[in-house]
Design a protein around this motif. Structure first.
Motif, short mmCIF file in Angstrom:
data_model
loop_
_atom_site.label_atom_id
_atom_site.label_comp_id
_atom_site.label_asym_id
_atom_site.label_seq_id
_atom_site.Cartn_x
_atom_site.Cartn_y
_atom_site.Cartn_z
N PRO A 1 0.87 -1.11 0.03
CA PRO A 1 0.02 -0.10 -0.11
C PRO A 1 1.10 1.23 -0.05
N ASP A 2 0.24 2.28 -0.93
CA ASP A 2 1.15 3.58 -0.85
C ASP A 2 1.24 4.41 0.46
N ASP A 3 0.10 4.03 1.37
CA ASP A 3 0.07 4.86 2.41
C ASP A 3 0.76 4.12 3.64
N ILE A 4 1.40 3.22 3.45
CA ILE A 4 2.11 2.58 4.38
C ILE A 4 3.87 2.60 3.94
N ARG A 5 4.84 2.96 5.10
CA ARG A 5 6.03 3.21 4.74
C ARG A 5 6.59 1.95 4.22
N SER A 6 7.73 1.82 3.67
CA SER A 6 8.35 0.48 3.14
C SER A 6 9.09 0.02 4.32
N VAL A 7 8.93 -1.47 4.17
CA VAL A 7 9.53 -2.29 5.20
C VAL A 7 11.07 -2.15 5.40
N SER A 8 11.45 -1.87 6.70
CA SER A 8 12.73 -1.56 6.93
C SER A 8 13.60 -2.11 8.09
N VAL A 9 14.59 -1.87 8.48
CA VAL A 9 15.37 -2.41 9.66
C VAL A 9 14.37 -2.07 10.76
#
Length: 149
Positions: free
Chosen positions: A97-105
């Motif tokens: 989804p565009d409204d959730i930040r990307s998966v990260s550390v």
């Protein structure tokens, strides 16, 4: 000369199987976004996490069919990381989804395999580490959903 042969009776039957028996093995993935400030150093058990959801609030479940590439829990987590960074889609064509930040550390990925065995993996700077099931869960809000660390 005539010989009598007795044949055993044969029965033809149709066996109905549930649709899931016909589906290939799948890995189901849920991503928990770390909402703690400054969590870029990695996940800690006290950090609050929020499950990624669709815009309507329903849980986002990524599905990956078992294959040569996706053959274990860690490979499924890696595939989810790619989807979570908008580099790919899951086996059903879902995108992040565009409204959730990307998966990260600092985030945590829960992977349930075809054997129904689940593991929680923290996203590390390189790869993943197994962690206990998170207990501090929250919901994503507008400010935590799209914030970049």
């Amino acid at each position: 000369m005539t010989t009598t042969v007795t044949r055993p009776r044969t029965v033809t039957a149709r066996i109905n199987t549930p649709d899931t028996a016909l589906d290939p093995a799948v890995y189901t993935v849920t991503v928990y976004v770390n909402t703690a400030p400054h969590s870029f150093r990695g996940y800690q058990p006290h950090h609050p996490l929020a499950a990624a959801t669709h815009p309507d609030g329903s849980p986002l479940r990524l599905v990956f069919r078992a294959s040569d590439r996706i053959h274990d829990h860690e490979a499924a987590a890696d595939a989810a990381f790619e989807v979570g960074n908008q580099q790919n889609t899951d086996s059903k064509g879902q995108t992040w989804p565009d409204d959730i930040r990307s998966v990260s550390v600092g985030d945590v990925i829960k992977v349930t395999g075809p054997d129904h065995w689940s593991i929680h993996l923290s996203v590390d700077r390189v790869g993943f580490s197994a962690v206990a099931e998170p207990t501090t869960l929250t919901t994503l809000t507008g400010s935590t959903a799209s914030s970049r660390r």
